[in-house]
Design a protein around this motif. Sequence first.
Motif, PDB file in Angstrom:
ATOM      1  N   THR A   1       0.802  -1.235   0.000  1.00 51.90           N
ATOM      2  CA  THR A   1       0.000   0.000   0.000  1.00 51.90           C
ATOM      3  C   THR A   1       0.831   1.280   0.000  1.00 51.90           C
ATOM      4  N   ASN A   2       2.140   1.131  -0.032  1.00 52.09           N
ATOM      5  CA  ASN A   2       3.065   2.273  -0.025  1.00 52.09           C
ATOM      6  C   ASN A   2       3.094   2.998   1.313  1.00 52.09           C
ATOM      7  N   ARG A   3       2.584   2.361   2.374  1.00 54.38           N
ATOM      8  CA  ARG A   3       2.736   2.899   3.719  1.00 54.38           C
ATOM      9  C   ARG A   3       2.471   1.795   4.728  1.00 54.38           C
ATOM     10  N   CYS A   4       2.856   2.054   5.967  1.00 55.13           N
ATOM     11  CA  CYS A   4       2.551   1.124   7.061  1.00 55.13           C
ATOM     12  C   CYS A   4       2.067   1.925   8.249  1.00 55.13           C
ATOM     13  N   THR A   5       0.912   1.533   8.777  1.00 59.40           N
ATOM     14  CA  THR A   5       0.382   2.136  10.000  1.00 59.40           C
ATOM     15  C   THR A   5       0.561   1.143  11.137  1.00 59.40           C
ATOM     16  N   ILE A   6       1.255   1.557  12.183  1.00 65.79           N
ATOM     17  CA  ILE A   6       1.553   0.667  13.299  1.00 65.79           C
ATOM     18  C   ILE A   6       1.201   1.347  14.609  1.00 65.79           C
ATOM     19  N   ALA A   7       0.510   0.612  15.476  1.00 65.59           N
ATOM     20  CA  ALA A   7       0.165   1.098  16.812  1.00 65.59           C
ATOM     21  C   ALA A   7       1.060   0.396  17.823  1.00 65.59           C
ATOM     22  N   LEU A   8       1.742   1.173  18.633  1.00 64.88           N
ATOM     23  CA  LEU A   8       2.738   0.635  19.549  1.00 64.88           C
ATOM     24  C   LEU A   8       2.151   0.302  20.910  1.00 64.88           C
ATOM     25  N   ALA A   9       2.853  -0.582  21.596  1.00 64.27           N
ATOM     26  CA  ALA A   9       2.529  -0.943  22.978  1.00 64.27           C
ATOM     27  C   ALA A   9       3.611  -0.389  23.896  1.00 64.27           C
ATOM     28  N   GLY A  10       3.279  -0.226  25.151  1.00 66.16           N
ATOM     29  CA  GLY A  10       4.258   0.154  26.150  1.00 66.16           C
ATOM     30  C   GLY A  10       4.823  -1.079  26.834  1.00 66.16           C
ATOM     31  N   GLY A  11       5.587  -0.867  27.886  1.00 66.42           N
ATOM     32  CA  GLY A  11       6.112  -1.983  28.649  1.00 66.42           C
ATOM     33  C   GLY A  11       7.567  -2.282  28.349  1.00 66.42           C
ATOM     34  N   SER A  12       8.122  -3.209  29.128  1.00 67.00           N
ATOM     35  CA  SER A  12       9.554  -3.519  29.021  1.00 67.00           C
ATOM     36  C   SER A  12       9.887  -4.423  27.843  1.00 67.00           C
ATOM     37  N   THR A  13       8.971  -5.278  27.433  1.00 64.68           N
ATOM     38  CA  THR A  13       9.272  -6.205  26.340  1.00 64.68           C
ATOM     39  C   THR A  13       9.404  -5.511  24.989  1.00 64.68           C
TER      40      THR A  13
ATOM     41  N   LYS B   1      10.430  -2.485  24.323  1.00 59.72           N
ATOM     42  CA  LYS B   1      11.504  -1.495  24.235  1.00 59.72           C
ATOM     43  C   LYS B   1      12.710  -1.985  23.429  1.00 59.72           C
ATOM     44  N   PRO B   2      13.273  -3.175  23.711  1.00 61.00           N
ATOM     45  CA  PRO B   2      14.402  -3.634  22.897  1.00 61.00           C
ATOM     46  C   PRO B   2      14.022  -3.913  21.445  1.00 61.00           C
ATOM     47  N   ILE B   3      12.750  -4.208  21.201  1.00 63.18           N
ATOM     48  CA  ILE B   3      12.287  -4.374  19.816  1.00 63.18           C
ATOM     49  C   ILE B   3      12.352  -3.034  19.095  1.00 63.18           C
ATOM     50  N   TYR B   4      11.895  -1.976  19.759  1.00 65.66           N
ATOM     51  CA  TYR B   4      11.966  -0.644  19.161  1.00 65.66           C
ATOM     52  C   TYR B   4      13.416  -0.235  18.920  1.00 65.66           C
ATOM     53  N   GLU B   5      14.288  -0.556  19.853  1.00 68.18           N
ATOM     54  CA  GLU B   5      15.707  -0.228  19.688  1.00 68.18           C
ATOM     55  C   GLU B   5      16.296  -0.940  18.486  1.00 68.18           C
TER      56      GLU B   5
ATOM     57  N   ALA C   1       8.952   5.157  23.546  1.00 70.83           N
ATOM     58  CA  ALA C   1       9.108   4.830  22.131  1.00 70.83           C
ATOM     59  C   ALA C   1       9.965   5.861  21.406  1.00 70.83           C
ATOM     60  N   ARG C   2       9.814   7.122  21.762  1.00 64.58           N
ATOM     61  CA  ARG C   2      10.642   8.158  21.138  1.00 64.58           C
ATOM     62  C   ARG C   2      12.114   7.943  21.481  1.00 64.58           C
ATOM     63  N   GLU C   3      12.398   7.660  22.745  1.00 59.27           N
ATOM     64  CA  GLU C   3      13.791   7.507  23.165  1.00 59.27           C
ATOM     65  C   GLU C   3      14.414   6.226  22.618  1.00 59.27           C
ATOM     66  N   ALA C   4      13.627   5.168  22.528  1.00 64.48           N
ATOM     67  CA  ALA C   4      14.154   3.888  22.055  1.00 64.48           C
ATOM     68  C   ALA C   4      14.253   3.807  20.541  1.00 64.48           C
ATOM     69  N   TRP C   5      13.385   4.555  19.840  1.00 70.37           N
ATOM     70  CA  TRP C   5      13.266   4.373  18.391  1.00 70.37           C
ATOM     71  C   TRP C   5      13.125   5.685  17.633  1.00 70.37           C
ATOM     72  N   LEU C   6      12.069   6.411  17.850  1.00 71.73           N
ATOM     73  CA  LEU C   6      11.665   7.477  16.931  1.00 71.73           C
ATOM     74  C   LEU C   6      12.641   8.638  16.880  1.00 71.73           C
ATOM     75  N   ASN C   7      13.287   8.950  18.006  1.00 76.53           N
ATOM     76  CA  ASN C   7      14.267  10.037  18.012  1.00 76.53           C
ATOM     77  C   ASN C   7      15.571   9.649  17.324  1.00 76.53           C
TER      78      ASN C   7
ATOM     79  N   PHE D   1       0.739 -10.084  19.854  1.00 74.94           N
ATOM     80  CA  PHE D   1       0.894 -10.110  21.305  1.00 74.94           C
ATOM     81  C   PHE D   1       2.333 -10.484  21.659  1.00 74.94           C
ATOM     82  N   LEU D   2       2.899  -9.779  22.629  1.00 77.55           N
ATOM     83  CA  LEU D   2       4.232 -10.063  23.160  1.00 77.55           C
ATOM     84  C   LEU D   2       4.076 -10.360  24.641  1.00 77.55           C
TER      85      LEU D   2
END
Length: 238
Positions: A32-44, A46-50, A84-90, A189-190
Amino acid sequence: MTQINILSDKNALIESATVFIIDRIKSSIELTNRCTIALAGGSTPKPIYEAIAKTDLPWDKIHVFWGDERYVLPTDPDSNEKMAREAWLNKVNIPYTNIHPMPTDGENPDTDAQKHNRQILDFFGLASGFPSFDIVLLGMGDDGHTASLFPHTQALQVCDRLVTVGNRGDSLRLTFTVPLINQANCVIFLVAGSNKQQALKEVFSETGNPHQYPSKLINPQGELIWFMDEEASMSTNN
C-alpha cells in the motif's frame, strides 16, 4: 488466522518478534506504499523498538500511533510515547507528521479521547467506522488486560468509538477500543514471564471469561500472532 510462537526465553522472543515485525512493516509498504503501526508500552517492546531503529526502512512511509497511553505528559517517565521516542523514533529520520501520539496534555481525558478518535478518522479519510491498522502491538498483564482494557471496566463495553478512557484504579488512560483493535490487519501479542501463565490459560480456554481476562476479546479480522516465552506458555499446553 492465529499463529502461536513459543520461544525459549525472553531474549529469543524479542529477536523473533523483531524479525517478524520488520517483515510486516516492509510487506505493508510494498502492498500500500505505507505502514500504520500502533505501539505498545512496557519492558518487552523497548528492545524491539531499539532494534527497529537500527534497521534501514523507508521512514517517510511509516506512520506511528499508540494503542494506549497513560494520561500523563509525554515527558513523564511513565509515558509510552516517551519510551518509544527515546528507544526508536528520536533515532531515525521519520517525519514529525508521521508520529501520531495520543493527546494527554489536556485536562479532560474524555475530551481528548474524542479528539484522538477524530484524528484517526481524519488520517484514514473516514467520516465514521473503524479503520484497519496494518499492525497493532499488544502486551498482556498478569490480570489478562491488554492495552488499557482492564478487567470488568467500562472500556470493555465501548463499541461505537475508536478511542475511550481506560482506568486502573485512579490511574486514567486513553486506549484503543476492542473493535478498533479487532479491525487490524495484524495483531501481535508479546507475552513473557511465568506470572502470565494463569491469564494465558484463561485466554486460551474455551470457558475463559473475556470480561475477567480482556485479552480474550481480541480476535482480529486479520492475523493474530502470539509471541511468548516458555515460562509464560506452560499453561497453554495443559
